[in-house]
Design a protein around this motif. Structure first.
Motif, mmCIF file in Angstrom:
data_model
loop_
_atom_site.group_PDB
_atom_site.id
_atom_site.type_symbol
_atom_site.label_atom_id
_atom_site.label_comp_id
_atom_site.label_asym_id
_atom_site.label_seq_id
_atom_site.Cartn_x
_atom_site.Cartn_y
_atom_site.Cartn_z
ATOM 1 N N GLU A 113 9.777 -16.257 9.490
ATOM 2 C CA GLU A 113 8.840 -17.102 10.230
ATOM 3 C C GLU A 113 8.969 -16.888 11.736
ATOM 4 O O GLU A 113 7.972 -16.901 12.472
ATOM 5 N N SER A 114 10.205 -16.703 12.230
ATOM 6 C CA SER A 114 10.431 -16.571 13.669
ATOM 7 C C SER A 114 10.703 -15.142 14.120
ATOM 8 O O SER A 114 10.650 -14.846 15.318
ATOM 9 N N TYR A 148 8.563 -13.105 16.860
ATOM 10 C CA TYR A 148 8.700 -13.364 18.289
ATOM 11 C C TYR A 148 9.493 -12.253 18.977
ATOM 12 O O TYR A 148 9.260 -11.942 20.145
ATOM 13 N N SER A 196 5.965 -10.005 20.549
ATOM 14 C CA SER A 196 5.573 -10.856 21.669
ATOM 15 C C SER A 196 5.025 -10.057 22.846
ATOM 16 O O SER A 196 3.961 -10.374 23.398
ATOM 17 N N GLY A 220 3.317 -15.351 10.479
ATOM 18 C CA GLY A 220 4.183 -15.509 11.639
ATOM 19 C C GLY A 220 3.732 -14.651 12.809
ATOM 20 O O GLY A 220 3.766 -15.093 13.965
ATOM 21 N N VAL A 244 2.567 -16.094 16.496
ATOM 22 C CA VAL A 244 3.104 -15.674 17.783
ATOM 23 C C VAL A 244 1.963 -15.434 18.774
ATOM 24 O O VAL A 244 1.988 -15.896 19.910
ATOM 25 N N ASP A 255 0.375 -18.781 19.648
ATOM 26 C CA ASP A 255 1.252 -19.571 20.510
ATOM 27 C C ASP A 255 1.148 -19.102 21.957
ATOM 28 O O ASP A 255 0.917 -19.885 22.887
ATOM 29 N N ARG A 315 8.601 -15.951 26.239
ATOM 30 C CA ARG A 315 8.806 -16.370 24.853
ATOM 31 C C ARG A 315 9.835 -15.491 24.159
ATOM 32 O O ARG A 315 10.685 -15.967 23.409
ATOM 33 N N MET A 324 13.228 -17.078 22.805
ATOM 34 C CA MET A 324 13.469 -17.032 21.361
ATOM 35 C C MET A 324 14.636 -16.116 21.023
ATOM 36 O O MET A 324 15.363 -16.335 20.061
#
Length: 427
Positions: free
Chosen positions: A61-62, A65, A69, A121, A125, A128, A365, A369
């Protein structure tokens, strides 16, 4: 853009484009929160995933990033942020609809679910970073704090109610079918985002020759490292996030083993963070206006650091006062974090040229992150080496260091966000 300083009831909600952006972002936030609840439940209940597989799903999910990004920032600065945000919402909706379709065809597997999570995800990104980067195209810089406060309020509300809504949906329908509701939330976001109107000058000239992806990425990184104000804000945020994430593994051991709390007490502690975040979103604008921007950043980070000292204090008092101290700490910490985020993000946006918004937010970001998992590992290792109480004290000192970074810089003297675009960009 809005050109009024009207402070009557409603504020930016009277601004049609911001209102549409806010509704779109709010729908996407709720959708993301419900997805965060339902997807792991699908893996656990429907597909009988192992603990290792559950961990991989959470990591996926993360993970985007860290590796997309910077490219997302270039893409956003090159094209129409509005259209890109609409596209990410539509793609996320389509990806989530694959889950009930695969379940209905009896081909839903863990690898397929992981693939959907990873791709969703990646879109999240872009969304976001794009949402933050689009904001100065929709509202004037003088209204950034109010705009970010309203968006943080939506974020806090989605965090508080998203889990409950996800549970309620699962109570009525099966987990895979619940994805249809999540997809609908993203489609609602796409519709309202498409209705946002920005000035013609906010759209990138398509005839402007490309400098190359890596060169444009380098421009974004150079901007945040060479601009003294942006650099201070990024370093302070990285330090704060590093030690905040370092706190998590130590805190979990602290409340479950050191304090040996009952589940009901743990639930109260966790819910106090959501309540504090809501309060923080409501007071952020007034907080910054009363104290001044720089002092508000120092005070909010400083209070978050000072209140974290209540945790080691809780180790030497009886259970009931210990629970009260931890609840107070979580409430105040969450409120101050939101106050800091709203004012810091607004200031950072205001002093960044429009053509660098995507890359600035993307670089920031990725750094922020990237510091998070390192902080979590550090916290776990520190707790195992020094013990819980000492680790809590070290983390508190670390959080206070983030306030010190701003205090010992000229950001401390800033009273308000620059109103003139050229002056802001030169800051």
């Amino acid at each position: 853009m809005t050109t009024t300083n009207d402070k009557k009831f409603g504020g930016l909600f009277r601004h049609r484009s911001f209102r549409n952006l806010w509704v779109g972002q709010t729908a996407a936030m709720f959708g993301s929160r419900v997805v965060a609840v339902t997807v792991p439940l699908i893996a656990a209940l429907t597909l009988n995933a192992s603990l290792f597989e559950m961990g991989l799903i959470s990591a996926l999910e993360s993970l985007p990033y860290l590796f997309i990004s910077l490219f997302a920032g270039v893409w956003l600065d090159r094209g129409s942020k509005r259209l890109i945000l609409v596209a990410t919402d539509v793609v996320r909706a389509g990806l989530l609809l694959l889950i009930p379709l695969a379940w209905w065809q009896d081909v839903l597997t863990i690898p397929l679910l992981m693939g959907v999570v990873l791709l969703v995800g990646c879109c999240s990104v872009v969304s976001d970073i794009g949402g933050m980067s689009m904001l100065p195209e929709v509202v004037e810089r003088t209204h950034l704090v109010e705009a970010n406060s309203k968006l943080e309020l939506s974020s806090s509300a989605s965090s508080l109610s998203g889990s409950a809504i996800g549970g309620a949906i699962l109570q009525v329908v099966s987990a895979p079918v619940a994805m249809v509701v999540n997809a609908a939330a993203y489609l609602i976001s796409a519709v309202f985002t498409a209705l946002v109107r920005t000035p013609a000058g906010a759209v990138k000239d398509e005839e402007t020759p490309s400098k190359g992806v890596w060169r444009e990425i380098g421009e974004g990184i150079t901007f945040i490292t060479r601009n003294p104000t942006i650099r201070v804000l990024v370093v302070a945020t990285m330090i704060f996030n590093f030690f905040t994430l370092a706190l998590e593994p130590v805190f979990l051991v602290f409340i479950t083993r050191t304090l040996d709390l009952e589940p009901i007490h743990i639930g109260l502690i966790m819910s106090s963070s959501g309540a504090g975040a809501l309060v923080g979103a409501l007071i952020a604008e007034r907080f910054g206006r009363r104290l001044g921007l720089g002092p508000a950043l120092v005070t909010s980070l400083g209070m978050a650091g000072l209140v974290s000292v209540l945790l080691p204090v809780a180790t030497v008092v009886p259970t009931f006062p210990a629970v009260v101290l931890v609840i107070v700490m979580h409430f105040v910490d969450a409120a101050m974090v939101i106050v800091c985020n709203v004012n810091l993000r607004s200031y950072r946006t205001a002093i960044t040229p429009d053509e660098l918004q995507g890359r600035m937010n993307a670089s920031n970001r990725m750094l922020v992150m990237g510091a998070a998992p390192v902080g979590a590992v550090f916290g776990g290792a520190l707790g195992g080496w020094t013990g819980v109480t000492v680790a809590l004290v070290v983390v508190s000192v670390g959080i206070l260091c983030s306030a010190a970074v701003i205090f010992f810089s000229r950001v401390r003297t800033v009273r308000e966000i620059p109103q003139d675009t050229e002056l802001a960009a030169a800051t």
